[in-house]
Design a protein around this motif. Structure first.
Motif, PDB file in Angstrom:
ATOM      1  N   PHE A 203       0.789  -1.156  -0.028  1.00 36.69           N
ATOM      2  CA  PHE A 203       0.084   0.026   0.101  1.00 36.69           C
ATOM      3  C   PHE A 203       1.010   1.283   0.029  1.00 36.69           C
ATOM      4  O   PHE A 203       1.453   1.464   1.091  1.00 36.69           O
ATOM      5  N   ASP A 204       0.892   1.982  -0.949  1.00 39.29           N
ATOM      6  CA  ASP A 204       1.690   3.142  -1.295  1.00 39.29           C
ATOM      7  C   ASP A 204       2.998   2.985  -0.876  1.00 39.29           C
ATOM      8  O   ASP A 204       3.904   4.041  -0.572  1.00 39.29           O
ATOM      9  N   ALA A 205       3.551   1.896  -1.297  1.00 38.73           N
ATOM     10  CA  ALA A 205       4.960   1.421  -0.775  1.00 38.73           C
ATOM     11  C   ALA A 205       5.348   1.668   0.588  1.00 38.73           C
ATOM     12  O   ALA A 205       6.610   2.021   0.807  1.00 38.73           O
ATOM     13  N   LYS A 206       4.580   1.936   1.494  1.00 38.79           N
ATOM     14  CA  LYS A 206       4.783   2.233   2.993  1.00 38.79           C
ATOM     15  C   LYS A 206       4.247   1.041   3.654  1.00 38.79           C
ATOM     16  O   LYS A 206       4.820   0.633   5.072  1.00 38.79           O
ATOM     17  N   ILE A 207       3.408   0.371   3.620  1.00 40.53           N
ATOM     18  CA  ILE A 207       2.741  -0.779   4.229  1.00 40.53           C
ATOM     19  C   ILE A 207       2.607  -2.061   3.383  1.00 40.53           C
ATOM     20  O   ILE A 207       2.236  -2.020   2.382  1.00 40.53           O
ATOM     21  N   ALA A 208       3.038  -3.379   3.980  1.00 42.43           N
ATOM     22  CA  ALA A 208       2.902  -4.484   3.402  1.00 42.43           C
ATOM     23  C   ALA A 208       2.011  -5.409   3.821  1.00 42.43           C
ATOM     24  O   ALA A 208       2.270  -5.642   5.217  1.00 42.43           O
ATOM     25  N   TRP A 209       1.062  -6.095   3.334  1.00 42.18           N
ATOM     26  CA  TRP A 209       0.481  -7.148   3.815  1.00 42.18           C
ATOM     27  C   TRP A 209       0.488  -8.274   3.201  1.00 42.18           C
ATOM     28  O   TRP A 209       0.807  -8.687   2.378  1.00 42.18           O
ATOM     29  N   ILE A 210       1.036  -9.382   4.245  1.00 42.55           N
ATOM     30  CA  ILE A 210       1.574 -10.672   4.000  1.00 42.55           C
ATOM     31  C   ILE A 210       0.732 -11.767   4.498  1.00 42.55           C
ATOM     32  O   ILE A 210       0.819 -12.076   5.679  1.00 42.55           O
ATOM     33  N   PRO A 211      -0.097 -12.145   3.680  1.00 36.04           N
ATOM     34  CA  PRO A 211      -0.956 -13.376   4.399  1.00 36.04           C
ATOM     35  C   PRO A 211      -0.298 -14.623   4.568  1.00 36.04           C
ATOM     36  O   PRO A 211       0.813 -15.026   3.880  1.00 36.04           O
ATOM     37  N   ILE A 232      12.086  -3.132   5.542  1.00 34.56           N
ATOM     38  CA  ILE A 232      11.391  -4.618   5.100  1.00 34.56           C
ATOM     39  C   ILE A 232      10.495  -4.044   3.911  1.00 34.56           C
ATOM     40  O   ILE A 232      10.562  -4.729   3.020  1.00 34.56           O
ATOM     41  N   VAL A 233       9.712  -2.911   4.077  1.00 31.36           N
ATOM     42  CA  VAL A 233       8.856  -2.372   2.859  1.00 31.36           C
ATOM     43  C   VAL A 233       9.631  -2.244   1.843  1.00 31.36           C
ATOM     44  O   VAL A 233       9.132  -2.652   0.788  1.00 31.36           O
ATOM     45  N   GLU A 234      10.760  -1.720   2.049  1.00 29.15           N
ATOM     46  CA  GLU A 234      11.560  -1.225   0.507  1.00 29.15           C
ATOM     47  C   GLU A 234      12.013  -2.479  -0.094  1.00 29.15           C
ATOM     48  O   GLU A 234      12.243  -2.482  -1.173  1.00 29.15           O
ATOM     49  N   SER A 235      12.461  -3.390   0.804  1.00 35.59           N
ATOM     50  CA  SER A 235      13.065  -4.761   0.144  1.00 35.59           C
ATOM     51  C   SER A 235      11.855  -5.221  -0.571  1.00 35.59           C
ATOM     52  O   SER A 235      11.911  -6.047  -1.705  1.00 35.59           O
ATOM     53  N   LEU A 236      10.532  -5.430  -0.111  1.00 36.88           N
ATOM     54  CA  LEU A 236       9.391  -6.091  -0.548  1.00 36.88           C
ATOM     55  C   LEU A 236       8.869  -5.399  -1.957  1.00 36.88           C
ATOM     56  O   LEU A 236       8.653  -5.811  -2.928  1.00 36.88           O
ATOM     57  N   VAL A 237       9.270  -4.047  -1.932  1.00 30.52           N
ATOM     58  CA  VAL A 237       8.774  -3.235  -2.978  1.00 30.52           C
ATOM     59  C   VAL A 237      10.017  -3.552  -4.062  1.00 30.52           C
ATOM     60  O   VAL A 237       9.608  -3.716  -5.289  1.00 30.52           O
ATOM     61  N   TRP A 238      11.043  -3.719  -3.677  1.00 26.08           N
ATOM     62  CA  TRP A 238      12.202  -4.158  -4.726  1.00 26.08           C
ATOM     63  C   TRP A 238      11.808  -5.361  -5.362  1.00 26.08           C
ATOM     64  O   TRP A 238      12.070  -5.450  -6.477  1.00 26.08           O
ATOM     65  N   LEU A 239      11.552  -6.349  -4.458  1.00 29.14           N
ATOM     66  CA  LEU A 239      10.931  -7.769  -5.075  1.00 29.14           C
ATOM     67  C   LEU A 239       9.845  -7.721  -5.924  1.00 29.14           C
ATOM     68  O   LEU A 239       9.874  -8.042  -7.074  1.00 29.14           O
TER      69      LEU A 239
END
Length: 322
Positions: A203-211, A232-239
């Motif tokens: 969400f907006d490269a600020k929050i990650a939702w990981i089910p 952590i969110v930065e790494s997930l955005v990169w992924l």
């Protein structure tokens, strides 16, 4: 002129005099510049530190070529700036880590609380939602119209609100899933297909939702982690972006809008995928892929796949300009 390099004006004036001579003594330079010998010695030391002058022995000095020295100074300054930037980034990351508590950065929600929190984040997103879509899915009746999706899907409501959405769908789609994908594409979702490693929404490269993937299996209560830690969110955005860049675009609204499986078939064909790859993506056998392609060729009145590609491009252009 040389002050940006850290050379004082008096030292620069001394360098100009020294550069006009083959070599000179300290006393000679003091006489020529009408400067006290002590000040001349200080300036010569400064020039030597910068590589602009060198002591020859017996009290004599020689100027070194300015162009070569400036190149060296530039390279050194650039290295210093790069080192400073790395140090600043490291310090920034340390400050971020120190200013966030673990309790705030990672939260786990279970059951209906998880879904309510997810819906809230969709509603609060203002710029972009990025999504990895991968089975298994929560059971329940599929939505067959925009009105139904508006009722059950917070992502759909976000799209209608003007939020951008990029989705990467894991290969293998049943007809119901494909119909839903087609409806999302018609309201602006940018979609691609590629193997994805997990369920994920950003969400907006600020929050990650990981089910939790196992929590989607029958008999399990749904669980999800909400991650807010910037690193952590930065790494997930990169992924996400790394997978997105190599994924195959899904063409929306192309020829034969009524059949989302054919939309997907056409997208994969236009991307250059082989029959085997198309079959794997659609979860069908190769014979079905070839039969669908043959049907398209018959309908468009072409005899080769090259002609089919050209006809499909023509059909899409006519649809776009209509």
């Amino acid at each position: 002129m040389l002050e940006p390099l850290g050379i004082p004006a008096d030292a620069e004036a001394l360098y100009v005099v020294l550069a006009s001579l083959d070599s000179a003594s300290l006393d000679d330079l003091a006489h020529r510049t009408q400067t006290a010998p002590g000040a001349v010695g200080t300036h010569l030391d400064s020039l030597a530190d910068l590589g602009l002058a060198v002591a020859l022995g017996q009290g004599r000095w020689k100027a070194l070529p300015l162009a070569d020295v400036v190149k060296g100074l530039k390279a050194r300054r650039m290295a210093e700036i790069e080192a400073a930037a790395i140090a600043a980034d490291t310090l920034h990351n340390q400050l971020l880590a120190a200013s966030h508590s673990t309790e705030d950065d990672v939260q786990v929600f279970v059951g209906q609380t998880s879904w309510a929190e997810y819906a809230r984040l969709c509603e609060e997103t203002t710029t972009e939602i990025c999504l990895f879509d991968k089975p298994p899915y929560v059971g329940g009746p599929a939505a067959h119209s925009p009105d139904e999706l508006r009722e059950v899907s917070p992502e759909w409501r976000a799209l209608e609100r003007g939020v951008s959405q990029r989705s990467v769908y894991h290969p293998g789609f049943d007809p119901e899933r494909l119909k839903e994908m087609a409806m999302f594409a018609q309201v602006g979702e940018k979609s691609r297909t590629a193997p994805v490693p997990m369920k994920l929404i950003l969400f907006d490269a600020k929050i990650a939702w990981i089910p939790s993937m196992p929590s989607y299996m029958p008999g399990h209560e749904r669980r999800a982690s909400f991650v807010r830690h910037p690193l952590i969110v930065e790494s997930l955005v990169w992924l996400f972006n790394a997978v997105w860049d190599t994924a195959i675009p899904i063409t929306a609204g192309t020829y034969l809008n009524g059949d989302p499986r054919r939309q997907m078939l056409i997208s994969l064909m236009m991307s250059g995928s082989t029959d085997d790859a198309i079959a794997n993506q659609l979860g069908i056998n190769v014979r079905s892929v070839r039969r669908w392609i043959a049907e398209l060729m018959d309908e468009l009145g072409v005899t080769t796949r090259l002609q089919l590609g050209a006809a499909l491009v023509r059909a899409d252009s006519m649809r776009t300009t209509a």
